[in-house]
Design a protein around this motif. Structure first.
Motif, PDB file in Angstrom:
ATOM      1  N   SER A 193      -1.600  13.744  -4.171  1.00  0.00           N
ATOM      2  CA  SER A 193      -0.146  14.190  -4.378  1.00  0.00           C
ATOM      3  C   SER A 193       0.499  13.547  -5.273  1.00  0.00           C
ATOM      4  O   SER A 193       0.104  12.419  -5.852  1.00  0.00           O
ATOM      5  CB  SER A 193       0.490  13.584  -2.956  1.00  0.00           C
ATOM      6  OG  SER A 193       1.922  14.053  -2.898  1.00  0.00           O
TER       7      SER A 193
ATOM      8  N   TRP B 257      12.390  16.987   2.126  1.00  0.00           N
ATOM      9  CA  TRP B 257      12.693  16.670   3.545  1.00  0.00           C
ATOM     10  C   TRP B 257      13.605  15.965   3.815  1.00  0.00           C
ATOM     11  O   TRP B 257      13.709  14.805   3.375  1.00  0.00           O
ATOM     12  CB  TRP B 257      11.127  16.119   4.061  1.00  0.00           C
ATOM     13  CG  TRP B 257      11.209  15.754   5.541  1.00  0.00           C
ATOM     14  CD1 TRP B 257      11.814  16.192   6.407  1.00  0.00           C
ATOM     15  CD2 TRP B 257      10.254  15.053   6.246  1.00  0.00           C
ATOM     16  NE1 TRP B 257      11.662  15.730   7.592  1.00  0.00           N
ATOM     17  CE2 TRP B 257      10.668  15.145   7.398  1.00  0.00           C
ATOM     18  CE3 TRP B 257       9.121  14.273   5.578  1.00  0.00           C
ATOM     19  CZ2 TRP B 257       9.544  14.355   8.365  1.00  0.00           C
ATOM     20  CZ3 TRP B 257       8.322  13.562   6.743  1.00  0.00           C
ATOM     21  CH2 TRP B 257       8.834  13.548   7.933  1.00  0.00           C
TER      22      TRP B 257
ATOM     23  N   ASN C  80      -4.760  18.782   3.903  1.00  0.00           N
ATOM     24  CA  ASN C  80      -5.090  18.506   2.651  1.00  0.00           C
ATOM     25  C   ASN C  80      -6.037  17.220   2.326  1.00  0.00           C
ATOM     26  O   ASN C  80      -6.125  16.696   1.174  1.00  0.00           O
ATOM     27  CB  ASN C  80      -4.098  18.437   1.499  1.00  0.00           C
ATOM     28  CG  ASN C  80      -2.839  17.093   2.039  1.00  0.00           C
ATOM     29  OD1 ASN C  80      -3.319  16.490   2.982  1.00  0.00           O
ATOM     30  ND2 ASN C  80      -1.925  17.012   1.082  1.00  0.00           N
TER      31      ASN C  80
ATOM     32  N   GLU D 107       3.059  22.295  -1.617  1.00  0.00           N
ATOM     33  CA  GLU D 107       2.129  22.346  -0.496  1.00  0.00           C
ATOM     34  C   GLU D 107       2.429  21.798   0.685  1.00  0.00           C
ATOM     35  O   GLU D 107       2.353  22.283   1.910  1.00  0.00           O
ATOM     36  CB  GLU D 107       0.782  21.745  -0.753  1.00  0.00           C
ATOM     37  CG  GLU D 107       0.238  22.641  -2.020  1.00  0.00           C
ATOM     38  CD  GLU D 107       0.776  22.139  -3.487  1.00  0.00           C
ATOM     39  OE1 GLU D 107       0.684  22.870  -4.457  1.00  0.00           O
ATOM     40  OE2 GLU D 107       1.743  21.093  -3.402  1.00  0.00           O
ATOM     41  N   THR D 108       3.373  20.667   0.825  1.00  0.00           N
ATOM     42  CA  THR D 108       3.831  19.912   1.902  1.00  0.00           C
ATOM     43  C   THR D 108       4.718  20.923   2.716  1.00  0.00           C
ATOM     44  O   THR D 108       4.805  20.872   3.687  1.00  0.00           O
ATOM     45  CB  THR D 108       4.368  18.572   1.606  1.00  0.00           C
ATOM     46  OG1 THR D 108       3.199  17.795   1.122  1.00  0.00           O
ATOM     47  CG2 THR D 108       4.855  17.769   2.757  1.00  0.00           C
TER      48      THR D 108
ATOM     49  N   ILE E 148       9.345  16.518  -1.379  1.00  0.00           N
ATOM     50  CA  ILE E 148       7.767  16.559  -0.782  1.00  0.00           C
ATOM     51  C   ILE E 148       7.107  17.799  -1.934  1.00  0.00           C
ATOM     52  O   ILE E 148       7.901  18.402  -2.597  1.00  0.00           O
ATOM     53  CB  ILE E 148       7.973  17.204   0.436  1.00  0.00           C
ATOM     54  CG1 ILE E 148       8.849  18.681   0.690  1.00  0.00           C
ATOM     55  CG2 ILE E 148       8.301  16.311   1.381  1.00  0.00           C
ATOM     56  CD1 ILE E 148       8.758  19.107   1.730  1.00  0.00           C
ATOM     57  N   THR E 149       5.784  17.654  -1.803  1.00  0.00           N
ATOM     58  CA  THR E 149       5.284  18.862  -2.791  1.00  0.00           C
ATOM     59  C   THR E 149       5.317  20.115  -2.042  1.00  0.00           C
ATOM     60  O   THR E 149       5.734  20.414  -0.899  1.00  0.00           O
ATOM     61  CB  THR E 149       3.617  18.546  -2.935  1.00  0.00           C
ATOM     62  OG1 THR E 149       3.138  18.688  -1.417  1.00  0.00           O
ATOM     63  CG2 THR E 149       3.600  17.104  -3.499  1.00  0.00           C
TER      64      THR E 149
ATOM     65  N   TRP F 271      -2.488  15.088   6.853  1.00  0.00           N
ATOM     66  CA  TRP F 271      -1.649  15.351   5.600  1.00  0.00           C
ATOM     67  C   TRP F 271      -1.461  13.997   4.628  1.00  0.00           C
ATOM     68  O   TRP F 271      -0.944  12.975   5.639  1.00  0.00           O
ATOM     69  CB  TRP F 271      -0.657  15.982   5.766  1.00  0.00           C
ATOM     70  CG  TRP F 271       0.067  17.078   4.822  1.00  0.00           C
ATOM     71  CD1 TRP F 271       1.102  16.501   3.845  1.00  0.00           C
ATOM     72  CD2 TRP F 271      -0.375  18.186   4.365  1.00  0.00           C
ATOM     73  NE1 TRP F 271       1.048  17.512   2.916  1.00  0.00           N
ATOM     74  CE2 TRP F 271       0.016  18.678   2.978  1.00  0.00           C
ATOM     75  CE3 TRP F 271      -1.475  19.074   4.899  1.00  0.00           C
ATOM     76  CZ2 TRP F 271      -0.112  19.774   2.481  1.00  0.00           C
ATOM     77  CZ3 TRP F 271      -1.696  20.366   4.275  1.00  0.00           C
ATOM     78  CH2 TRP F 271      -0.864  20.570   2.952  1.00  0.00           C
TER      79      TRP F 271
ATOM     80  N   ASN G 203       1.489  12.930   1.688  1.00  0.00           N
ATOM     81  CA  ASN G 203       2.404  13.257   0.623  1.00  0.00           C
ATOM     82  C   ASN G 203       3.209  12.181   0.077  1.00  0.00           C
ATOM     83  O   ASN G 203       3.166  11.070   0.807  1.00  0.00           O
ATOM     84  CB  ASN G 203       3.651  14.103   1.415  1.00  0.00           C
ATOM     85  CG  ASN G 203       4.665  14.511   0.394  1.00  0.00           C
ATOM     86  OD1 ASN G 203       4.329  15.615  -0.480  1.00  0.00           O
ATOM     87  ND2 ASN G 203       5.847  13.888   0.277  1.00  0.00           N
TER      88      ASN G 203
ATOM     89  N   PHE H  23       2.191   9.712   5.095  1.00  0.00           N
ATOM     90  CA  PHE H  23       3.598  10.148   4.134  1.00  0.00           C
ATOM     91  C   PHE H  23       3.921   8.852   3.882  1.00  0.00           C
ATOM     92  O   PHE H  23       4.550   7.989   4.401  1.00  0.00           O
ATOM     93  CB  PHE H  23       4.357  10.795   5.295  1.00  0.00           C
ATOM     94  CG  PHE H  23       4.171  12.144   5.439  1.00  0.00           C
ATOM     95  CD1 PHE H  23       4.771  13.444   4.793  1.00  0.00           C
ATOM     96  CD2 PHE H  23       3.488  12.646   6.322  1.00  0.00           C
ATOM     97  CE1 PHE H  23       4.595  14.599   5.010  1.00  0.00           C
ATOM     98  CE2 PHE H  23       3.090  13.848   6.827  1.00  0.00           C
ATOM     99  CZ  PHE H  23       3.509  14.953   5.936  1.00  0.00           C
TER     100      PHE H  23
ATOM    101  N   TYR I   7       3.166  23.412   4.543  1.00  0.00           N
ATOM    102  CA  TYR I   7       2.458  22.979   5.736  1.00  0.00           C
ATOM    103  C   TYR I   7       3.508  22.816   6.935  1.00  0.00           C
ATOM    104  O   TYR I   7       3.289  23.101   7.918  1.00  0.00           O
ATOM    105  CB  TYR I   7       1.815  21.320   5.335  1.00  0.00           C
ATOM    106  CG  TYR I   7       1.540  20.741   6.405  1.00  0.00           C
ATOM    107  CD1 TYR I   7       0.549  20.878   7.207  1.00  0.00           C
ATOM    108  CD2 TYR I   7       2.359  19.509   6.585  1.00  0.00           C
ATOM    109  CE1 TYR I   7      -0.090  20.111   8.225  1.00  0.00           C
ATOM    110  CE2 TYR I   7       1.853  18.641   7.762  1.00  0.00           C
ATOM    111  CZ  TYR I   7       0.813  18.835   8.548  1.00  0.00           C
ATOM    112  OH  TYR I   7       0.227  18.025   9.679  1.00  0.00           O
TER     113      TYR I   7
END
Length: 302
Positions: free
Chosen positions: A134, A178, A273, A245-246, A242-243, A288, A290, A47, A249
């Motif tokens: 990302s 987030w 990912n 997808e995140t 965040i995306t 992960w 991001n 991250f 997740y």
């Protein structure tokens, strides 16, 4: 008749005592469970954000079930890059210690991450190569942090002062965030304190955007209502983009964390990912990646 009844009661008590004795004796049997870890995986925690501070990527191995927390084996000889896909510039993360790989931005030389750019994470470990991608999306600016005096209502929280985030969510639909809360320099990091937002609310079904986050996100989730704030306490809030997808997740992590009780759903595999590109890998990977833009604000409680 009375003698027979008393005799029956005596026999019932005797039988109950005998059953209890047998059950107690059976509980003393030692059961040996083989919890040997059959498949070790590489775990990636990547991250990364656009703040002007040293960025870290953690690469470790899964540990045995009974291993102490924080004692996972580190991957210390990997080669790690983040690649700017707009110009193929490489940002080299070098090993610091215990599986932590770091890189420090430098605006004077242009070594920074830019909003709107897609980045690729590349990890080379022995003969294995792992990739992930990302986009660094924009984040919502923080306008203010209010400190509110509350009185207990029905035992929901203690009397005292609490923080409220004032931040206008971005106008376009489909932004995900987030929101991190730090109180007394301590990050509220428990999984049940994870505070994520899709636009203003909890999901794309809310169909609202461009205004302040809904109350449970801007207030309920950024406080510890068992520990009200004191005068001179420090409160810092960060909003990380965040995306989508995140966001999904994190939702899976929340569901798995709350998945208990008699009628719990079967646990599902946590997705990753991080993708291996060679067909024969010596060690599978999970984790992960991001890239985040961050807005932040800090206040001192009066």
């Amino acid at each position: 008749f009375r003698t027979t009844l008393n005799g029956n009661n005596f026999m019932k008590k005797y039988i109950y005592l005998l059953i209890a004795t047998l059950l107690f004796a059976s509980c003393e049997d030692v059961i040996k469970v083989d919890l040997e870890q059959k498949q070790v995986k590489i775990v990636v925690d990547a991250f990364v954000n656009n703040l002007d501070v040293t960025q870290s990527i953690y690469v470790k191995k899964t540990a045995n079930y009974f291993a102490p927390i924080g004692e996972q084996d580190a991957v210390e000889n990997a080669t790690i890059y983040i690649i700017d896909t707009s110009n193929l510039k490489l940002f080299n993360f070098t090993h610091n210690s215990k599986g932590e790989y770091t890189w420090t931005p430098n605006r004077a030389t242009g070594d920074t991450f830019k909003i709107g750019t897609q980045y690729v994470l590349a990890i080379i470990n022995n003969k294995d190569t792992f990739l992930s991608a990302s986009t660094l999306n924009p984040t919502a600016p923080i306008l203010d942090i209010k400190i509110i005096q509350e009185k207990d209502q029905g035992g929901r929280f203690k009397d005292g002062k609490y923080a409220e985030l004032i931040a206008d969510e971005l106008d376009e639909f489909g932004n995900t965030y987030w929101i991190k809360s730090f109180q007394r320099d301590t990050f509220l990091s428990e999984l049940d304190e994870l505070n994520i937002a899709w636009d203003e609310g909890f999901s794309p079904n809310d169909q609202t955007n461009g205004r302040n986050f809904i109350f449970p996100i801007r207030y309920g989730a950024i406080n510890n209502f068992t520990k009200p704030l004191d005068s001179l306490d420090k409160v810092r809030i960060e909003i990380h983009s965040i995306t989508n997808e995140t966001f999904a997740y994190f939702q899976i992590l929340q569901i798995e964390n709350q998945n208990g009780g008699l009628f719990a759903t079967p646990p599902s595999a946590i997705p990753s990912n991080i993708i291996p590109i060679n067909t024969q890998i010596s060690m599978p990977v999970t984790g992960w990646f991001n890239m985040a833009a961050v807005s932040q604000k800090e206040v001192i409680v009066d």
